[in-house]
Each structure stands twice: as structure tokens, then as C-alpha cells.
Design an enzyme around this catalytic site. Structure first.
Site, PDB file in Angstrom:
ATOM      1  N   ILE A 228       0.879  -1.164   0.000  1.00 19.36           N
ATOM      2  CA  ILE A 228       0.000   0.000   0.000  1.00 19.36           C
ATOM      3  C   ILE A 228       0.911   1.207   0.000  1.00 19.36           C
ATOM      4  O   ILE A 228       1.373   1.621   1.051  1.00 19.36           O
ATOM      5  CB  ILE A 228      -0.833   0.036   1.303  1.00 19.36           C
ATOM      6  CG1 ILE A 228      -1.476  -1.301   1.570  1.00 19.36           C
ATOM      7  CG2 ILE A 228      -1.781   1.223   1.323  1.00 19.36           C
ATOM      8  CD1 ILE A 228      -2.924  -1.396   1.384  1.00 19.36           C
ATOM      9  N   GLU A 229       1.174   1.780  -1.130  1.00 17.02           N
ATOM     10  CA  GLU A 229       2.098   2.917  -1.107  1.00 17.02           C
ATOM     11  C   GLU A 229       1.322   4.217  -1.152  1.00 17.02           C
ATOM     12  O   GLU A 229       1.564   5.075  -1.977  1.00 17.02           O
ATOM     13  CB  GLU A 229       3.120   2.770  -2.243  1.00 17.02           C
ATOM     14  CG  GLU A 229       3.897   1.469  -2.108  1.00 17.02           C
ATOM     15  CD  GLU A 229       5.070   1.339  -3.067  1.00 17.02           C
ATOM     16  OE1 GLU A 229       5.581   2.381  -3.496  1.00 17.02           O
ATOM     17  OE2 GLU A 229       5.460   0.202  -3.375  1.00 17.02           O
ATOM     18  N   GLN A 230       0.339   4.335  -0.251  1.00 16.55           N
ATOM     19  CA  GLN A 230      -0.523   5.511  -0.250  1.00 16.55           C
ATOM     20  C   GLN A 230      -0.182   6.433   0.910  1.00 16.55           C
ATOM     21  O   GLN A 230       0.313   5.991   1.936  1.00 16.55           O
ATOM     22  CB  GLN A 230      -1.996   5.075  -0.165  1.00 16.55           C
ATOM     23  CG  GLN A 230      -2.431   4.227  -1.357  1.00 16.55           C
ATOM     24  CD  GLN A 230      -3.743   3.476  -1.080  1.00 16.55           C
ATOM     25  OE1 GLN A 230      -4.695   4.041  -0.569  1.00 16.55           O
ATOM     26  NE2 GLN A 230      -3.790   2.208  -1.424  1.00 16.55           N
TER      27      GLN A 230
END
Ligand SMILES: *[C@@H]1O[C@H](CO)[C@@H](O)[C@H](O)[C@H]1NC(C)=O
Ligand SMILES: *[C@@H]1O[C@H](CO)[C@@H](O)[C@H](O)[C@H]1NC(C)=O
Ligand SMILES: *[C@@H]1O[C@H](CO)[C@@H](O)[C@H](O)[C@H]1NC(C)=O
Length: 330
Positions: A144-146
Site C-alpha cells: 500500500i504505497e498511499q
């Protein structure tokens, strides 16, 4: 692949709505009834035992991202412990990896806004577990590269997601592995402020993406290393100082680099001059050795398909050296 015709009935019930397919389903009924008697008949591997999830616990992880294609056939399987499938699912790869004692894991990605709802989390996790089981896989790598800000509902929901995913996988698939990808430093890189200690406690280990380390240059942008040695290692000290056990950290190495066009090297430069920064076997080897001296869980790379597996003599030698460099030299 020995009995491909038997794979059909497995797929039909999975994809829900049987209404439009009632007539075509009828001829398959005898097969469906036979299925329970033929345990493992739908396993795509020649040896049905290869569809069992792995239970070994390697001392040192070599965690590999595969992005699709067939170059995996040329990986150095003597080292690999886990392959995260970020390309299309490939049952041949799954069978091969299991034969080599390597786990095969899903890619997990989900919108952070959605996972604030606990019911959404539960159903998302159930889907991932089902998918892993259907494909005879051994876990999931959550990527999850948010952006997340501290003290927000997303911040706590993300930690909860990792905890609940790990609990579900460990319960449903014995020996399974649940991991989470974090940026190269715990200092809110690219506004990703996560509960690093909470997430590390919840899952089997963190894959630290020790690359793209120039993403936070706000002043004048000057070409520099993708993953500078000192900066990379200092960030591991930061993770460890927060209280994260080194055995929860796998060092992710870049198997790619950046090609910068020089703007002002000479008056008439016009894009003729370039600076190219990348890790080579020597820098990879120094970092891999650090993982051993600091007692980290292992190494890995983004991504295993970046190398040249064409078989050309020079490429072959260089590719071999890149794989060999993963072995810590003490
Ligand atoms: C995080 O906070 C910053 C600054 O207040 C804001 O600009 C940004 O939109 C926030 N990001 C998210 C994902 O909430
Ligand atoms: C991080 O997560 C753990 C486990 O859920 C929790 O106990 C801790 O309070 C969280 N830390 C922060 C700063 O929210
Ligand atoms: C890296 O760190 C070492 C030890 O702290 C130091 O001696 C060296 O000068 C540093 N190198 C760079 C390029 O900053």
C-alpha cells in the site's frame, strides 16, 4: 498440467452466477460429483504434493518480486525463499517454486479509504485468502504505497488491516507468510506516515524498499544514487531504534537505476551527457553483508526481472554476479 480438462469445473462455481450457464453446466455434473473423490485432481502441478503450502522456516529470506513473463526460469532458485507475484498468476511458476522450497505470495493492494470500514476489511481479507487457496499460494505481500497522516482513521485502519490479514492467513493456510512493504526510512517518506511498530508486530516481516531515496529532495534536484550506502543503512538503524526487531526487516535492494540527462554540463550539451546511477554487484554485496552483521531477516529486490537473462555471454556473467552478490560475505 496433466489433466487440464478437470480444471474447468473448479473455475465455474468460483465465479458466481451459475444462472446463465445452467445448460452448459449439465454435462459437467458427473465431473463435479467426482471431484471430492479425487483430492488434488485440480492441482496444476505434476506432483500434487507441490500444491501444499510450504511450512519451512528459512533462517535467511531471499524475497523476490516477479513482474511476469517467463524469465523466472533463469532465477537463482538455490537462494530464493519467497516469490511475490506482481505480474499475472502463473501456475507453472507456483509448482516450480514449491519444488524448490520457495513460497509464492499474492500482491495485496486496497484503497485506504475503503478499509476504514471493518466490514469491508473482513470481506477484502476473505477474498485474498480464497484467492491464495485457489491458486495454492503461501501468503500475501501487502503493498500500500498511499499517503497516510498520523492520527487519522486511515492510520489505525491500516494497522488493523495488516493484523487481521495476518491472523486470517495464519489461521486458514498453515505456514503462510504475511508481509508489508515500507519506504526506505520510517520518517514519513512521501507522506506515508504509518504505524511502523504496530505493523511490524502484526505481520511476519517488513520489506523495506531501500530505493528511490531521492524522492524527497525539495531543494535543487541534483543527480545522486538511487540508494546511497550510508543513507540506506542509517534508515535501518532508525527502524531498529523505534523498537522493531531486526528479524522483522528484509532489505529491499534496487535492481534498477536512474539515467539523468545533464542540463548544464557544457553550453551546448542538449541532452548529450548523462549521469547514470545504479547498484552493481559490489554495492549490493556490501548491503547484503550489512543485513547479516545486523541480524536482519534477509534481502530481496525490486525486481528479479530487471536483469538480462537473454543468455548472451556478457549478460549471463553479469546476471550471475548480481545474484551471487545477495549472499552475505562474512
Ligand atoms: C495529509 O495532510 C496534509 C497536510 O495537512 C494534506 O495536504 C494531505 O491531503 C493529507 N493527506 C491525506 C491522505 O489525508
Ligand atoms: C500502533 O499500533 C499498536 C498495535 O495496534 C498500538 O498499540 C499503538 O498504540 C499504535 N501506535 C500509535 C502511535 O498509534
Ligand atoms: C559513511 O559513514 C561512514 C561511517 O559513519 C563515514 O566514515 C563515511 O565518511 C560516510 N560516507 C559518506 C559518503 O557519507
Amino acid at each position: 498440467m496433466s489433466r487440464p480438462s478437470l480444471r474447468l469445473p473448479r473455475v465455474l462455481p468460483q465465479h458466481g452466477s451459475s444462472t446463465p450457464g445452467i445448460a452448459p453446466l449439465l454435462p459437467l455434473l458427473p465431473l463435479l460429483l467426482l471431484l471430492p473423490l479425487q483430492a488434488g485432481a485440480t492441482c496444476p502441478c505434476q506432483d500434487p504434493a507441490l500444491c501444499q503450502p510450504l511450512r519451512n522456516r528459512p533462517n535467511f529470506e531471499v524475497f523476490v518480486f516477479d513482474v511476469g513473463g517467463k524469465t523466472w526460469k533463469s532465477y537463482d532458485w538455490s537462494q530464493i525463499t519467497t516469490v511475490a507475484l506482481f505480474g499475472k498468476y502463473d501456475s507453472e511458476l507456483m509448482c516450480y517454486a514449491h519444488a524448490k522450497g520457495a513460497r509464492v505470495v499474492l500482491k495485496g493492494d486496497v484503497s485506504l479509504q475503503d478499509i476504514i470500514d471493518p466490514n469491508f476489511r473482513t470481506s477484502w481479507i476473505a477474498q485474498q485468502v480464497d484467492l491464495a487457496k485457489t491458486q495454492y499460494m503461501d501468503g500475501i505481500n501487502i503493498d500500500i504505497e498511499q499517503e497516510v497522516n498520523c492520527s487519522t482513521p486511515e492510520y489505525d485502519a491500516l494497522t488493523a488491516l495488516v493484523q487481521e490479514t495476518a491472523d486470517a492467513f495464519h489461521h486458514e493456510i498453515e505456514g503462510s507468510q504475511v508481509t508489508f512493504d515500507v519506504a526506505w526510512s520510517p520518517k514519513c517518506i512521501d507522506r506515508r506516515c504509518y504505524n511502523y511498530t504496530g505493523i511490524a508486530d502484526a505481520c511476519d516481516f517488513l520489506f523495506v524498499m531501500s530505493y528511490d531515496e531521492q524522492s524527497q529532495v525539495w531543494s535543487e534536484c541534483v543527480a545522486a544514487a538511487n540508494a546511497p550506502y550510508n543513507q540506506t543503512l542509517t534508515a535501518y538503524d532508525d527502524y531498529i531504534k523505534m523498537g522493531i526487531n531486526p528479524k522483522k526487516l528484509v532489505m529491499g535492494l534496487p535492481w534498477y537505476g536512474y539515467d539523468y540527462t545533464c542540463l548544464t554540463l557544457s553550453e551546448d550539451s542538449a541532452g548529450h551527457f548523462h549521469q547514470v546511477w545504479y547498484d552493481n554487484p559490489k554495492s549490493i554485496s556490501l548491503k547484503a553483508t550489512y543485513t547479516q552483521t545486523q541480524g536482519l531477516r534477509g534481502v530481496g529486490m525490486w525486481n528479479a526481472d530487471c536483469l538480462d537473462y537473454s543468455g548472451d555471454a556478457t549478460a549471463k556473467q553479469q546476471t550471475e554476479e548480481m545474484w551471487k552478490a545477495l549472499k552475505p560475505k562474512l
